[in-house]
Structure formats: C-alpha cells, structure tokens
Write a protein that holds these residues in place. Structure first.
Motif, PDB file in Angstrom:
ATOM      1  N   THR A 264      20.250   5.274  29.237  1.00  0.00           N
ATOM      2  CA  THR A 264      20.386   3.865  28.198  1.00  0.00           C
ATOM      3  C   THR A 264      19.566   4.454  27.013  1.00  0.00           C
ATOM      4  OG1 THR A 264      20.494   2.677  29.998  1.00  0.00           O
ATOM      5  CG2 THR A 264      19.857   1.527  27.852  1.00  0.00           C
ATOM      6  N   SER A 265      20.048   4.345  25.563  1.00  0.00           N
ATOM      7  CA  SER A 265      19.263   4.499  24.287  1.00  0.00           C
ATOM      8  C   SER A 265      18.345   3.376  24.382  1.00  0.00           C
ATOM      9  CB  SER A 265      20.331   4.537  23.232  1.00  0.00           C
ATOM     10  OG  SER A 265      19.445   4.791  22.121  1.00  0.00           O
ATOM     11  N   LEU A 266      17.043   3.639  24.051  1.00  0.00           N
ATOM     12  CA  LEU A 266      15.861   2.664  23.590  1.00  0.00           C
ATOM     13  C   LEU A 266      15.683   2.689  22.354  1.00  0.00           C
ATOM     14  CD1 LEU A 266      13.852   3.465  26.667  1.00  0.00           C
ATOM     15  CD2 LEU A 266      15.374   1.696  26.542  1.00  0.00           C
ATOM     16  N   LEU A 267      15.277   3.760  21.632  1.00  0.00           N
ATOM     17  CA  LEU A 267      14.849   3.876  20.290  1.00  0.00           C
ATOM     18  C   LEU A 267      15.282   5.272  19.857  1.00  0.00           C
ATOM     19  CD1 LEU A 267      11.353   2.224  20.649  1.00  0.00           C
ATOM     20  CD2 LEU A 267      13.108   1.133  19.376  1.00  0.00           C
ATOM     21  N   LEU A 268      15.717   5.107  18.479  1.00  0.00           N
ATOM     22  CA  LEU A 268      15.823   6.410  17.698  1.00  0.00           C
ATOM     23  C   LEU A 268      15.005   6.396  16.514  1.00  0.00           C
ATOM     24  CD1 LEU A 268      17.724   8.837  17.085  1.00  0.00           C
ATOM     25  CD2 LEU A 268      19.219   7.325  15.878  1.00  0.00           C
ATOM     26  N   ILE A 269      14.115   7.537  16.280  1.00  0.00           N
ATOM     27  CA  ILE A 269      13.402   7.772  15.048  1.00  0.00           C
ATOM     28  C   ILE A 269      13.890   8.759  14.233  1.00  0.00           C
ATOM     29  CG2 ILE A 269      10.846   7.581  14.373  1.00  0.00           C
ATOM     30  CD1 ILE A 269       9.854   7.044  17.227  1.00  0.00           C
ATOM     31  N   GLN A 270      14.144   8.682  12.831  1.00  0.00           N
ATOM     32  CA  GLN A 270      14.438   9.508  12.045  1.00  0.00           C
ATOM     33  C   GLN A 270      13.099  10.362  11.703  1.00  0.00           C
ATOM     34  OE1 GLN A 270      17.522  10.033  11.710  1.00  0.00           O
ATOM     35  NE2 GLN A 270      18.399   8.180  12.567  1.00  0.00           N
ATOM     36  N   SER A 271      13.459  11.573  11.220  1.00  0.00           N
ATOM     37  CA  SER A 271      12.437  12.446  11.026  1.00  0.00           C
ATOM     38  C   SER A 271      11.348  11.954   9.875  1.00  0.00           C
ATOM     39  CB  SER A 271      12.846  14.017  10.638  1.00  0.00           C
ATOM     40  OG  SER A 271      13.658  13.918   9.549  1.00  0.00           O
ATOM     41  N   SER A 272      11.979  11.076   9.364  1.00  0.00           N
ATOM     42  CA  SER A 272      11.438  10.446   8.094  1.00  0.00           C
ATOM     43  C   SER A 272      10.563   9.120   8.308  1.00  0.00           C
ATOM     44  CB  SER A 272      12.237  10.235   6.890  1.00  0.00           C
ATOM     45  OG  SER A 272      13.152   9.357   7.351  1.00  0.00           O
TER      46      SER A 272
ATOM     47  N   ARG B  62       8.057   6.790  10.863  1.00  0.00           N
ATOM     48  CA  ARG B  62       6.709   7.015  11.779  1.00  0.00           C
ATOM     49  C   ARG B  62       6.738   6.373  13.092  1.00  0.00           C
ATOM     50  NH1 ARG B  62       2.306  10.113  10.708  1.00  0.00           N
ATOM     51  NH2 ARG B  62       1.911  10.527   8.449  1.00  0.00           N
ATOM     52  N   GLU B  63       7.569   5.159  13.028  1.00  0.00           N
ATOM     53  CA  GLU B  63       7.807   4.397  14.139  1.00  0.00           C
ATOM     54  C   GLU B  63       9.088   3.380  14.126  1.00  0.00           C
ATOM     55  OE1 GLU B  63       3.846   1.928  13.569  1.00  0.00           O
ATOM     56  OE2 GLU B  63       5.033   0.928  14.690  1.00  0.00           O
ATOM     57  N   GLN B  64       9.247   3.016  15.432  1.00  0.00           N
ATOM     58  CA  GLN B  64      10.487   2.022  15.620  1.00  0.00           C
ATOM     59  C   GLN B  64      10.091   1.118  16.799  1.00  0.00           C
ATOM     60  OE1 GLN B  64      13.498   1.555  14.220  1.00  0.00           O
ATOM     61  NE2 GLN B  64      13.406   2.867  12.701  1.00  0.00           N
ATOM     62  N   THR B  65      10.381  -0.305  16.556  1.00  0.00           N
ATOM     63  CA  THR B  65       9.978  -1.102  17.615  1.00  0.00           C
ATOM     64  C   THR B  65      11.384  -1.952  17.922  1.00  0.00           C
ATOM     65  OG1 THR B  65       7.721  -1.306  16.708  1.00  0.00           O
ATOM     66  CG2 THR B  65       8.809  -3.191  17.958  1.00  0.00           C
ATOM     67  N   SER B  66      11.338  -2.128  19.147  1.00  0.00           N
ATOM     68  CA  SER B  66      12.442  -2.963  19.712  1.00  0.00           C
ATOM     69  C   SER B  66      11.732  -3.878  21.123  1.00  0.00           C
ATOM     70  CB  SER B  66      13.556  -2.133  20.144  1.00  0.00           C
ATOM     71  OG  SER B  66      14.576  -2.967  20.835  1.00  0.00           O
ATOM     72  N   GLY B  67      11.644  -5.240  20.794  1.00  0.00           N
ATOM     73  CA  GLY B  67      11.075  -5.918  21.762  1.00  0.00           C
ATOM     74  C   GLY B  67       9.823  -5.514  22.062  1.00  0.00           C
ATOM     75  N   ARG B  68       9.675  -5.326  23.322  1.00  0.00           N
ATOM     76  CA  ARG B  68       8.165  -4.679  24.119  1.00  0.00           C
ATOM     77  C   ARG B  68       8.075  -3.043  23.923  1.00  0.00           C
ATOM     78  NH1 ARG B  68       7.905  -4.860  28.838  1.00  0.00           N
ATOM     79  NH2 ARG B  68       9.934  -5.356  29.432  1.00  0.00           N
ATOM     80  N   LEU B  69       8.928  -2.566  23.324  1.00  0.00           N
ATOM     81  CA  LEU B  69       8.962  -1.265  23.149  1.00  0.00           C
ATOM     82  C   LEU B  69       8.432  -0.764  21.686  1.00  0.00           C
ATOM     83  CD1 LEU B  69      12.050  -0.138  24.892  1.00  0.00           C
ATOM     84  CD2 LEU B  69       9.704  -0.409  25.874  1.00  0.00           C
ATOM     85  N   ASN B  70       7.581   0.146  21.532  1.00  0.00           N
ATOM     86  CA  ASN B  70       7.385   0.764  20.319  1.00  0.00           C
ATOM     87  C   ASN B  70       7.230   2.286  20.494  1.00  0.00           C
ATOM     88  OD1 ASN B  70       4.902   2.118  18.277  1.00  0.00           O
ATOM     89  ND2 ASN B  70       5.861   0.287  17.388  1.00  0.00           N
ATOM     90  N   ALA B  71       7.923   2.950  19.563  1.00  0.00           N
ATOM     91  CA  ALA B  71       7.801   4.486  19.500  1.00  0.00           C
ATOM     92  C   ALA B  71       7.285   5.005  18.218  1.00  0.00           C
ATOM     93  CB  ALA B  71       9.291   5.042  19.687  1.00  0.00           C
ATOM     94  N   SER B  72       6.394   6.029  18.377  1.00  0.00           N
ATOM     95  CA  SER B  72       5.794   6.441  17.200  1.00  0.00           C
ATOM     96  C   SER B  72       6.373   7.819  17.163  1.00  0.00           C
ATOM     97  CB  SER B  72       4.386   6.460  17.341  1.00  0.00           C
ATOM     98  OG  SER B  72       3.818   7.100  18.328  1.00  0.00           O
TER      99      SER B  72
ATOM    100  N   TYR C 152      15.176  16.616  13.596  1.00  0.00           N
ATOM    101  CA  TYR C 152      16.104  15.908  12.577  1.00  0.00           C
ATOM    102  C   TYR C 152      15.698  14.326  12.996  1.00  0.00           C
ATOM    103  CZ  TYR C 152      20.395  14.497  10.063  1.00  0.00           C
ATOM    104  OH  TYR C 152      21.100  13.915   9.071  1.00  0.00           O
ATOM    105  N   ASN C 153      15.810  14.112  14.165  1.00  0.00           N
ATOM    106  CA  ASN C 153      15.465  12.710  14.851  1.00  0.00           C
ATOM    107  C   ASN C 153      14.862  12.954  16.347  1.00  0.00           C
ATOM    108  OD1 ASN C 153      17.973  12.874  16.102  1.00  0.00           O
ATOM    109  ND2 ASN C 153      19.044  11.500  14.403  1.00  0.00           N
ATOM    110  N   LEU C 154      14.283  11.893  16.723  1.00  0.00           N
ATOM    111  CA  LEU C 154      14.058  11.950  18.392  1.00  0.00           C
ATOM    112  C   LEU C 154      14.569  10.430  18.826  1.00  0.00           C
ATOM    113  CD1 LEU C 154      10.579  12.889  19.827  1.00  0.00           C
ATOM    114  CD2 LEU C 154      11.475  10.673  20.250  1.00  0.00           C
ATOM    115  N   GLN C 155      14.867  10.731  20.177  1.00  0.00           N
ATOM    116  CA  GLN C 155      15.390   9.354  20.756  1.00  0.00           C
ATOM    117  C   GLN C 155      14.693   9.221  22.113  1.00  0.00           C
ATOM    118  OE1 GLN C 155      19.751   9.249  20.549  1.00  0.00           O
ATOM    119  NE2 GLN C 155      20.039   7.402  21.431  1.00  0.00           N
TER     120      GLN C 155
END
Lengths: 111, 114
Positions: free
Chosen positions: A45-53, A55-65, A31-34
């Motif tokens: 501490t939550s950093l990034l939440l990516i929904q299943s739909s 491809r990536e999320q960015t917050s400052g110096r962090l990028n999650a794919s 469903y999603n990945l955190q």
C-alpha cells in the motif's frame, strides 16, 4: 547498482509512542522515493511519495523526509496505533522505470 | 478508491508447466509493472510496460517470461516453463505516468512450483 537498506529490521513499541523508520540508499542520483506498507500475505500500500526536489511529505500521522545528498530518508509515525503494525518498505527510483526496494522494517505496536 | 486487481491469488503448478498471471491495472494508468518477492527477500523489479511494449526489464526477466496487454484492461505475465526457483509472490503495479505519480500495487499472486 542502487542498494537500499532499512534499519531497524524489526521494531516493537507500545501504543501511543512516536517512532522513526530509517532508509538509506547508496546512489544519491534518485528520481523519487516511495514508502509502502505491507501487511502479511498482502500487497503493498502506497503511503508517501517524495520527489527528488522535495524535502518532506506528510499524510495524517505520517511524515517522510528525504536527504538526497546523504542518501537517507526517514518515515516518522506519530502516536502509533496497533493498526500500524505491518512491514514498512522504502523504494528508490533512479532515472529508469524500476524501483529498488529495501528489506523493510517489521513494526509491532503493542496495545 | 480504484485498485489494481490480480488473479488468481494463489497458483500451484508443476515444474515445466506454463502459467499466466493476470492483472487489471487502474483504468486511467498508462504504465504497468511486474515485481516479485521471493519469501524472505526484497521486492524485485521484473519488467515495465508502456504503449504496448516493454520499456525496461531486469536480468531476471529472461526468455522464459513474457508480458502482454491483450485488451484494454488486462495485463498478463506468462512464464513458459516454470522452475522451482520461480516460486514467489508476483505483484502487478500501475502508475499514471512514468515518474511523478505513485506506484499502486495489487495484492499479488502467490506462485508455488512443485
């Protein structure tokens, strides 16, 4: 049952280096990945939440794919700082309410 | 920024005793959770709670465990008769909705059963 693996278990880098943390999961029907950060003796501490739909999320110096089909996610940290030293956890949610956590990557950034 | 708060931060109890761990979730959140982390192991799901009832629980959450939302702000986890293997860090978490918003965790209660 969903199994979540994080590689490497520990990582030590000099300050300023860019780095990638890896997370893999066995069941791609998520469903999603955190991504979380955990400091010693503290909560998550939550950093990034990516929904299943997504491809990536960015917050400052962090990028999650997220590559759901291959069961993988990466957390990219740019220009690492000593304050980034912590354990990084990824957690995957399927259709229910629970997240399945990996064992984490312990990151040390050396000044 | 709103936080999830947990009390106490550390609880020591003797085997067979009852313990209650307390949590105040973020005020506009509707879903509440308990997770635990045994030293050196993964964070594990215990239970989720919505609309004053358990919505999901894991195999770990047996009859020794119960949860309650006694008023509009507190969310508690009770362990009726503690065992040595219940020693762990217990985390409370909350979220605005069931899936689209992130999970927010408290700092945890370290439970030591002697």
């Amino acid at each position: 049952k969903q199994e979540v693996t994080q590689i490497p278990a520990a990582l030590s880098v000099p300050e300023g280096e860019n780095l990638v943390l890896n997370c893999s999961f066995t069941d791609s029907a998520i469903y999603n990945l955190q991504w979380f950060r955990q400091d010693p003796g503290k909560g998550l501490t939550s950093l990034l939440l990516i929904q299943s739909s997504q491809r990536e999320q960015t917050s400052g110096r962090l990028n999650a794919s997220l590559d759901k089909s291959s069961g993988r996610s990466t957390l990219y940290i740019a220009a690492s700082q000593p304050g980034d030293s912590a354990t990084y956890l990824c957690a995957v949610r399927r259709t229910g309410n629970q997240f399945y956590f990996g064992t984490g990557t312990s990151l040390t950034v050396i000044p | 920024e709103p936080e999830v708060t947990q009390t106490p931060s550390h609880q020591v109890t003797q085997m067979g005793q009852e313990v209650i761990l307390r949590c105040v979730p973020i005020s506009n959140h509707l879903y509440f959770y308990w997770y635990r982390q045994i030293l050196g192991q993964k964070v594990e799901f215990l239970v989720s709670f919505y609309n004053n009832e358990i919505s999901e629980k894991s195999e770990i959450f047996d009859d020794q465990f119960s949860v309650e939302r006694p008023d509009g702000s507190n969310f508690t986890l009770k362990i009726r008769s503690t065992k040595l293997e219940d020693s762990a860090m217990y985390f409370c978490a909350s979220s605005e909705d069931r899936g689209r918003s992130p999970l927010h965790f408290g700092n945890g209660t370290r439970l030591t059963v002697t």
